[in-house]
Design a protein around this motif. Sequence first.
Motif, PDB file in Angstrom:
ATOM      1  N   TRP A 174       0.828  -1.206   0.000  1.00  0.00           N
ATOM      2  CA  TRP A 174       0.000   0.000   0.000  1.00  0.00           C
ATOM      3  C   TRP A 174       0.862   1.256   0.000  1.00  0.00           C
ATOM      4  CZ3 TRP A 174      -5.441   0.278   0.402  1.00  0.00           C
ATOM      5  CH2 TRP A 174      -6.081  -0.961   0.498  1.00  0.00           C
ATOM      6  N   ARG A 221       0.333   5.877   0.340  1.00  0.00           N
ATOM      7  CA  ARG A 221      -0.540   7.038   0.551  1.00  0.00           C
ATOM      8  C   ARG A 221       0.116   8.232  -0.124  1.00  0.00           C
ATOM      9  NH1 ARG A 221      -0.576   7.813   6.016  1.00  0.00           N
ATOM     10  NH2 ARG A 221      -2.231   6.266   6.214  1.00  0.00           N
ATOM     11  N   GLU A 271      -6.444  12.942  -0.462  1.00  0.00           N
ATOM     12  CA  GLU A 271      -5.630  11.860   0.087  1.00  0.00           C
ATOM     13  C   GLU A 271      -5.948  10.579  -0.678  1.00  0.00           C
ATOM     14  OE1 GLU A 271      -5.579   9.311   4.064  1.00  0.00           O
ATOM     15  OE2 GLU A 271      -5.007  11.406   4.412  1.00  0.00           O
ATOM     16  N   GLU A 323      -5.073   6.685  -0.943  1.00  0.00           N
ATOM     17  CA  GLU A 323      -4.473   5.526  -0.289  1.00  0.00           C
ATOM     18  C   GLU A 323      -4.986   4.305  -1.023  1.00  0.00           C
ATOM     19  OE1 GLU A 323      -4.721   3.444   4.020  1.00  0.00           O
ATOM     20  OE2 GLU A 323      -4.159   5.573   4.020  1.00  0.00           O
TER      21      GLU A 323
END
Length: 119
Positions: free
Chosen positions: A80, A82, A94, A96
């Motif tokens: 992952w 961000r 944002e 993510e």
Amino acid sequence: MKSFDPNLTNYFSKKTIKLTFQQWDYKGTAYVEIGGNTTFTDLLSEFEDADTLVELLKESTSKLDFEFKDLGEDEFEEKWYRANLLNDKGEVCECEDWTESLPEMLVAIELVDVQREDK
């Protein structure tokens, strides 16, 4: 770039590449440096690989005008990241998501400088 010396492709050179990431009207720009004896076109396929993009963005020589964080793997071994992109009003988006989706946000790749590397 004011001038491009095609002879530099025959030597080890440091290439500065501008990467633009975007979702809707939110953008982020990164300047990354890649060295070696490769042409710019040889490098283009590198930007399709999510892991390579993450590593480039994390390099100490990279300059980003947005926040980026490698979040690592979750319990399912999915990677992952961000990223906080900005619009012209200074508002933040944002993002993510799985690292695999990072190349989908890459909307522009530009060679902005090439310098011969001294051995």
